[in-house]
Design a protein around this motif. Structure first.
Motif, short mmCIF file in Angstrom:
data_model
loop_
_atom_site.label_atom_id
_atom_site.label_comp_id
_atom_site.label_asym_id
_atom_site.label_seq_id
_atom_site.Cartn_x
_atom_site.Cartn_y
_atom_site.Cartn_z
N VAL A 44 -1.95 24.88 -1.68
CA VAL A 44 -2.60 25.70 -2.32
C VAL A 44 -3.91 25.08 -2.84
N GLY A 97 -2.36 12.88 -2.67
CA GLY A 97 -1.55 13.76 -2.92
C GLY A 97 -2.11 15.55 -3.27
N LYS A 102 -4.84 16.88 1.68
CA LYS A 102 -5.98 16.80 2.60
C LYS A 102 -5.37 16.60 3.97
N THR A 103 -4.56 15.56 4.34
CA THR A 103 -3.77 15.38 5.52
C THR A 103 -2.91 16.85 6.16
N THR A 104 -2.34 17.34 5.15
CA THR A 104 -1.69 18.40 5.68
C THR A 104 -2.35 19.52 5.93
N ASN A 153 -9.32 9.32 0.14
CA ASN A 153 -9.09 9.33 -1.08
C ASN A 153 -10.05 8.43 -1.77
N1 LIG Z 1 -2.84 21.57 -2.54
C1 LIG Z 1 -1.43 21.50 -2.51
N2 LIG Z 1 -0.75 22.48 -2.59
C2 LIG Z 1 0.55 22.47 -2.30
N3 LIG Z 1 1.28 21.51 -1.82
C3 LIG Z 1 0.51 20.25 -1.76
C4 LIG Z 1 -0.72 20.46 -2.00
N4 LIG Z 1 -1.13 19.07 -1.71
C5 LIG Z 1 -0.18 18.28 -1.50
N5 LIG Z 1 0.84 18.94 -1.34
C6 LIG Z 1 2.24 18.66 -1.10
O1 LIG Z 1 2.19 17.39 -0.93
C7 LIG Z 1 2.59 16.91 0.25
C8 LIG Z 1 1.68 15.72 0.82
O2 LIG Z 1 0.46 16.16 0.88
P1 LIG Z 1 -0.96 15.43 1.98
O3 LIG Z 1 -0.25 14.06 2.53
O4 LIG Z 1 -1.54 16.26 2.56
O5 LIG Z 1 -1.78 14.78 0.47
P2 LIG Z 1 -3.09 13.80 0.85
O6 LIG Z 1 -4.07 14.41 0.21
O7 LIG Z 1 -3.43 13.44 2.39
O8 LIG Z 1 -2.63 12.59 0.24
P3 LIG Z 1 -3.04 11.04 0.42
O9 LIG Z 1 -4.46 10.96 -0.10
O10 LIG Z 1 -2.06 10.36 -0.57
O11 LIG Z 1 -2.86 10.81 1.94
C9 LIG Z 1 2.27 17.88 1.32
O12 LIG Z 1 3.18 18.21 2.43
C10 LIG Z 1 2.61 19.28 0.29
O13 LIG Z 1 4.21 19.33 0.28
#
Ligand SMILES: Nc1ncnc2c1ncn2[C@@H]1O[C@H](COP(=O)(O)OP(=O)(O)OP(=O)(O)O)[C@@H](O)[C@H]1O
Ligand SMILES: [Mg+2]
Length: 290
Positions: free
Chosen positions: A32, A73, A76-78, A189
């Motif tokens: 989202v 969290g 970004k990666t997802t 991050n």
């Molecule tokens: N904006 C979002 N909307 C919905 N779910 C989210 C969102 N961001 C993160 N999540 C949930 O958290 C999980 C981990 O997110 P992700 O690893 O992509 O975050 P990140 O920004 O890469 O974090 P980091 O900086 O710690 O690597 C996702 O697979 C999802 O389940």
């Protein structure tokens, strides 16, 4: 489609995937973020993959580099993976998604990390792009690769790190020229720790913020529906809980984990997850805040 095997002897690559893959769609649809952010990300990626070959790089310097910045969290990666999957769907063919290992270039190995980085950009990535398919390369946690040369002292930031950063910059320039079918998505991050010249090369920098109440509500609903189904959910009570999550400063990952913690809080819920109630999630949040 199965993950591709990283060819033997290729270092610095964690994984490669051929997209689209139905299993990857949720990396886009269930993250989202404001719709316009997704729109810009996909537009830039498609523009870069489709048109860079024909563009005079002096008149319009497209590097094929997107940066996703923001707190842990926030997706970004997802989203980077989801973006590659969506690009493949929009292009109507295969996109190869390559994940660079952010920890493959240990800066303490004097001279070695610079050489490894140079090898990645001079050989490995051009070889992969040379196979012809549109290729999206994830530089996850890029602050470990393109360390700011201005930000830290030489003591904490050995000369070798600076050289590795120089090699990344030269590499990005080189790949931009030689591989128009390759686009980078970098995440961080800690954008103050990322070298300014690297950020200056970005075609698009998107800052993903912590989710607001409306976003948290959507994320809670999505997570809860996975557990209890849509029928078992009292949507009217979601608003206050979402607001409490925002007040507690939760990132999106922690919002989803909250539901998990609520589930694990009582044995009955572990045995019968569908009986989870919003009160359980609220209790988990209170337990977290104390
Ligand atoms: N904006 C979002 N909307 C919905 N779910 C989210 C969102 N961001 C993160 N999540 C949930 O958290 C999980 C981990 O997110 P992700 O690893 O992509 O975050 P990140 O920004 O890469 O974090 P980091 O900086 O710690 O690597 C996702 O697979 C999802 O389940
Ligand atoms: Mg990440």
């Amino acid at each position: 489609m199965p993950a591709l095997t990283v060819p033997p002897g290729v270092e610095g690559i964690v994984a490669m995937h051929e997209l689209p893959d139905p299993a990857w769609e949720s990396r886009w649809t269930r993250i989202v973020v404001p719709e316009e952010v997704k729109e810009r990300l996909l537009n830039f990626t498609l523009f870069s993959l489709r048109h860079r070959a024909r563009i005079d790089a002096v008149r319009l310097p497209v590097h094929g580099l997107i940066v996703l910045a923001g707190p842990p969290g926030t997706g970004k990666t997802t989203l980077a993976g989801g973006l590659a999957d969506q690009a493949a769907r929009a292009l109507g063919g295969t996109v190869v998604f390559v994940e660079v290992d952010p920890h493959a270039f240990p800066s303490q190995m004097l001279g070695e990390s610079q050489r490894s980085v140079a090898r990645l950009f001079d050989r490995t990535l051009p070889d992969l792009a040379g196979r012809g398919a549109p290729t999206i390369v994830l530089l996850d946690e890029v602050e470990s690769l393109a360390v700011s040369r201005g930000g830290a002292s030489l003591e904490t930031n050995p000369v070798d790190v600076h050289r590795a950063t120089d090699a990344v910059l030269a590499g990005v320039d080189q790949v931009a020229r030689a591989c128009p079918n390759l686009t980078f998505v970098a995440t961080t991050n800690h954008s103050v720790g990322v070298d300014a010249a690297f950020l200056s090369r970005a075609d698009l920098i998107e800052d993903l913020a912590l989710p607001n109440a409306a976003a948290v509500e959507q994320i809670l609903r999505d997570t809860l529906e996975q557990v209890v189904g849509s029928a078992g959910l009292d949507g009217a009570k979601l608003g206050p809980l979402a607001k409490a999550c925002v007040d507690a400063g939760l990132d999106a990952r922690r919002v989803r984990k909250l539901v998990l913690r609520a589930l694990a809080s009582r044995r009955e819920l572990v045995l019968k997850p569908e009986s989870l109630r919003l009160e359980d999630v609220a209790a988990a949040l209170r337990a977290e805040s104390t």
